[in-house]
Design an enzyme around this catalytic site. Structure first.
Site, short mmCIF file in Angstrom:
data_model
loop_
_atom_site.label_atom_id
_atom_site.label_comp_id
_atom_site.label_asym_id
_atom_site.label_seq_id
_atom_site.Cartn_x
_atom_site.Cartn_y
_atom_site.Cartn_z
N CYS A 63 0.82 -1.22 0.00
CA CYS A 63 0.00 0.00 0.00
C CYS A 63 0.85 1.26 0.00
O CYS A 63 0.38 2.33 -0.38
CB CYS A 63 -0.93 0.00 1.20
SG CYS A 63 -1.96 -1.46 1.27
N HIS A 97 -3.46 7.05 2.69
CA HIS A 97 -3.87 5.76 2.14
C HIS A 97 -5.28 5.45 2.64
O HIS A 97 -5.59 5.60 3.82
CB HIS A 97 -2.89 4.68 2.61
CG HIS A 97 -3.32 3.29 2.32
ND1 HIS A 97 -3.88 2.92 1.11
CD2 HIS A 97 -3.31 2.16 3.08
CE1 HIS A 97 -4.17 1.64 1.15
NE2 HIS A 97 -3.84 1.16 2.33
N ASN A 123 -10.29 -0.29 -0.39
CA ASN A 123 -8.84 -0.14 -0.19
C ASN A 123 -8.14 -0.71 -1.42
O ASN A 123 -8.13 -1.93 -1.61
CB ASN A 123 -8.45 -0.88 1.09
CG ASN A 123 -6.95 -0.89 1.35
OD1 ASN A 123 -6.15 -0.73 0.44
ND2 ASN A 123 -6.59 -1.10 2.61
N1 COA Z 1 -18.19 -9.02 9.45
C1 COA Z 1 -18.81 -9.05 10.64
N2 COA Z 1 -18.17 -9.20 11.81
C2 COA Z 1 -16.84 -9.35 11.74
C3 COA Z 1 -16.13 -9.37 10.54
C4 COA Z 1 -16.85 -9.19 9.35
N3 COA Z 1 -16.27 -9.15 8.13
N4 COA Z 1 -14.82 -9.52 10.79
C5 COA Z 1 -14.71 -9.62 12.13
N5 COA Z 1 -15.93 -9.52 12.71
C6 COA Z 1 -16.27 -9.57 14.12
C7 COA Z 1 -15.30 -10.39 14.92
O1 COA Z 1 -15.68 -11.75 14.90
C8 COA Z 1 -15.44 -9.80 16.30
O2 COA Z 1 -16.62 -10.29 16.89
P1 COA Z 1 -16.69 -10.54 18.50
O3 COA Z 1 -16.49 -9.17 19.11
O4 COA Z 1 -18.05 -11.09 18.67
O5 COA Z 1 -15.56 -11.47 18.80
C9 COA Z 1 -15.67 -8.31 16.01
O6 COA Z 1 -16.15 -8.25 14.66
C10 COA Z 1 -14.44 -7.46 16.15
O7 COA Z 1 -13.38 -8.08 15.44
P2 COA Z 1 -12.03 -7.32 15.16
O8 COA Z 1 -11.16 -8.13 14.28
O9 COA Z 1 -11.47 -6.87 16.48
O10 COA Z 1 -12.59 -6.08 14.35
P3 COA Z 1 -11.98 -4.62 14.16
O11 COA Z 1 -12.76 -3.64 14.92
O12 COA Z 1 -10.50 -4.63 14.33
O13 COA Z 1 -12.30 -4.37 12.64
C11 COA Z 1 -11.11 -4.41 10.57
C12 COA Z 1 -11.78 -5.22 11.65
C13 COA Z 1 -10.46 -5.32 9.55
C14 COA Z 1 -12.15 -3.51 9.91
C15 COA Z 1 -10.04 -3.49 11.21
O14 COA Z 1 -9.21 -4.25 12.07
C16 COA Z 1 -9.17 -2.80 10.25
O15 COA Z 1 -9.62 -1.97 9.48
N6 COA Z 1 -7.86 -3.07 10.26
C17 COA Z 1 -6.90 -2.42 9.44
C18 COA Z 1 -7.18 -2.78 8.04
C19 COA Z 1 -6.27 -2.12 7.14
O16 COA Z 1 -6.10 -0.95 7.17
N7 COA Z 1 -5.67 -2.90 6.29
C20 COA Z 1 -4.92 -2.47 5.26
C21 COA Z 1 -3.68 -1.89 5.66
S1 COA Z 1 -3.03 -1.55 4.18
#
Ligand code: COA
Length: 334
Positions: A123, A259, A290
């Protein structure tokens, strides 16, 4: 023989002369993504900010999208492809491991015999390309450079993987760089943290795929939460350093173009930087997802097209991702 090697110097200053974008034709809604994962439109909107994204059709190849974005950037810059001395393509989704895709793009554009190579900084790749391009212009290595960020992440994303299927998307953006009367590309602040190598990665390397006699390609995996925390906290420091090194403060900015990883990361960085109200913030992720290396130039082009930002504005670019790798610089928008 004790000869002295001659050297060369370039323009005192480098600038961005034109930015172009290509957005693939197929719109993919959150509802379509949720056909393959246990999720919901509401969860995706609130956790990532994404309402829809674009996936490339078969004819919208890495090469085709790059050429389309580059032609727009070259037109806006008023630079003929034959004047380009170097084509740098940032991508992780050109699926031919070698040769690089850059020579094909340069040839189709008519930018021959420009040097042409790919860089793999995920990225952060486009901001690496801008840094390299500006240095080439200032050092005399090249007079005009074309830096492209392009991805077809839909090819390497598993639609059934809950952690990535809703985030990644496709597109291309390009910038032409060349000599300028005043500086248009500030010092880059860049780096990498290989201790976090596994946080965003291909799930298997090609050797494992062959040894296990699998017929499926490797796909991306991400430990979203640690990436989220790293990006939200560490990247604001990098952004501040890029401002410092350009001799500027947030008050000097007209636009913040980070980004487009996740809307909550964009918001967290804007809060940490205490951006004044007059700074326009790129939010292209809402309809674009993204797009990794393509996201900064796509977002910049969108702001210039909509009038949210204008030519001559001072903008802060910052991009970060797999590696983990990052790069940031202050630029003057073309
Ligand atoms: N749909 C629904 N629920 C989901 C899910 C999805 N696609 N993915 C995870 N969950 C649930 C999990 O099971 C968890 O449930 P629980 O609380 O009952 O255990 C809850 O959502 C939280 O999970 P978590 O992984 O902690 O979510 P988060 O708040 O971190 O959000 C992302 C997930 C991916 C949106 C976030 O971590 C993120 O944006 N990360 C960075 C991504 C990024 O920038 N990547 C590119 C870098 S270049």
């Amino acid at each position: 023989m004790t000869g002295t090697i001659s050297t060369q110097t370039g323009s005192a200053h480098a600038g961005l002369l034109g930015i172009g974008a290509y957005r693939p034709s197929r719109v993919v809604t959150n509802a379509e993504v949720c056909e393959h994962i246990d999720s919901s439109d509401e969860w995706i909107r609130t956790r990532s900010g994404i309402i829809e994204r674009r996936f490339a059709e078969p004819h919208e190849t890495v090469q085709m999208m790059s050429v389309a974005a580059s032609r727009k950037a070259l037109d806006l810059a008023g630079v003929d492809p034959a004047q380009i001395d170097c084509v740098v393509v940032a991508t992780v989704s050109h699926l031919m491991q070698t040769p690089a895709v850059a020579p094909l793009i340069a040839a189709e554009l008519g930018a021959t015999p420009a040097a042409a190579f790919d860089i793999s900084a995920a990225c952060a790749g486009f901001c690496h390309g801008v840094a390299l391009g500006a240095d080439m212009v200032r050092s005399g290595t090249a007079k005009y450079v074309l830096a492209i960020g392009v991805e077809r992440l839909s090819d390497i994303t598993d639609p059934t993987d809950r952690g990535t299927a809703f985030i990644f998307a496709d597109g291309a953006g390009a910038a032409v760089m060349g000599p300028a009367d005043v500086e248009g590309v500030g010092p880059v602040v860049w780096g990498a943290d290989g201790s976090k190598y596994d946080l965003i990665r291909q799930n298997e390397n090609w050797m494992d795929v062959v040894e296990m006699n699998q017929s499926e390609m490797p796909t991306l995996r991400m430990d979203g939460n640690p990436v989220f925390r790293w990006a939200s906290f560490e990247m604001a420091k990098v952004a501040r350093e890029a401002l410092d090194r350009a001799g500027m403060t947030v008050d000097d900015l007209d636009a913040f173009i980070p980004h487009q990883a996740n809307m909550r990361i964009v918001d967290a960085m804007a809060r940490a930087l205490k951006l004044p109200d007059h700074v326009a913030i790129a939010r292209d992720i809402v309809y674009q997802g993204n797009t990794s290396a393509a996201s900064v130039p796509l977002a910049a082009a969108a702001m210039l097209e909509s009038g949210e930002a204008k030519s001559g504005d001072t903008a802060l670019f910052i991009a970060f991702g797999a590696g983990l790798a990052y790069a940031a610089q202050v630029v003057t928008l073309p």
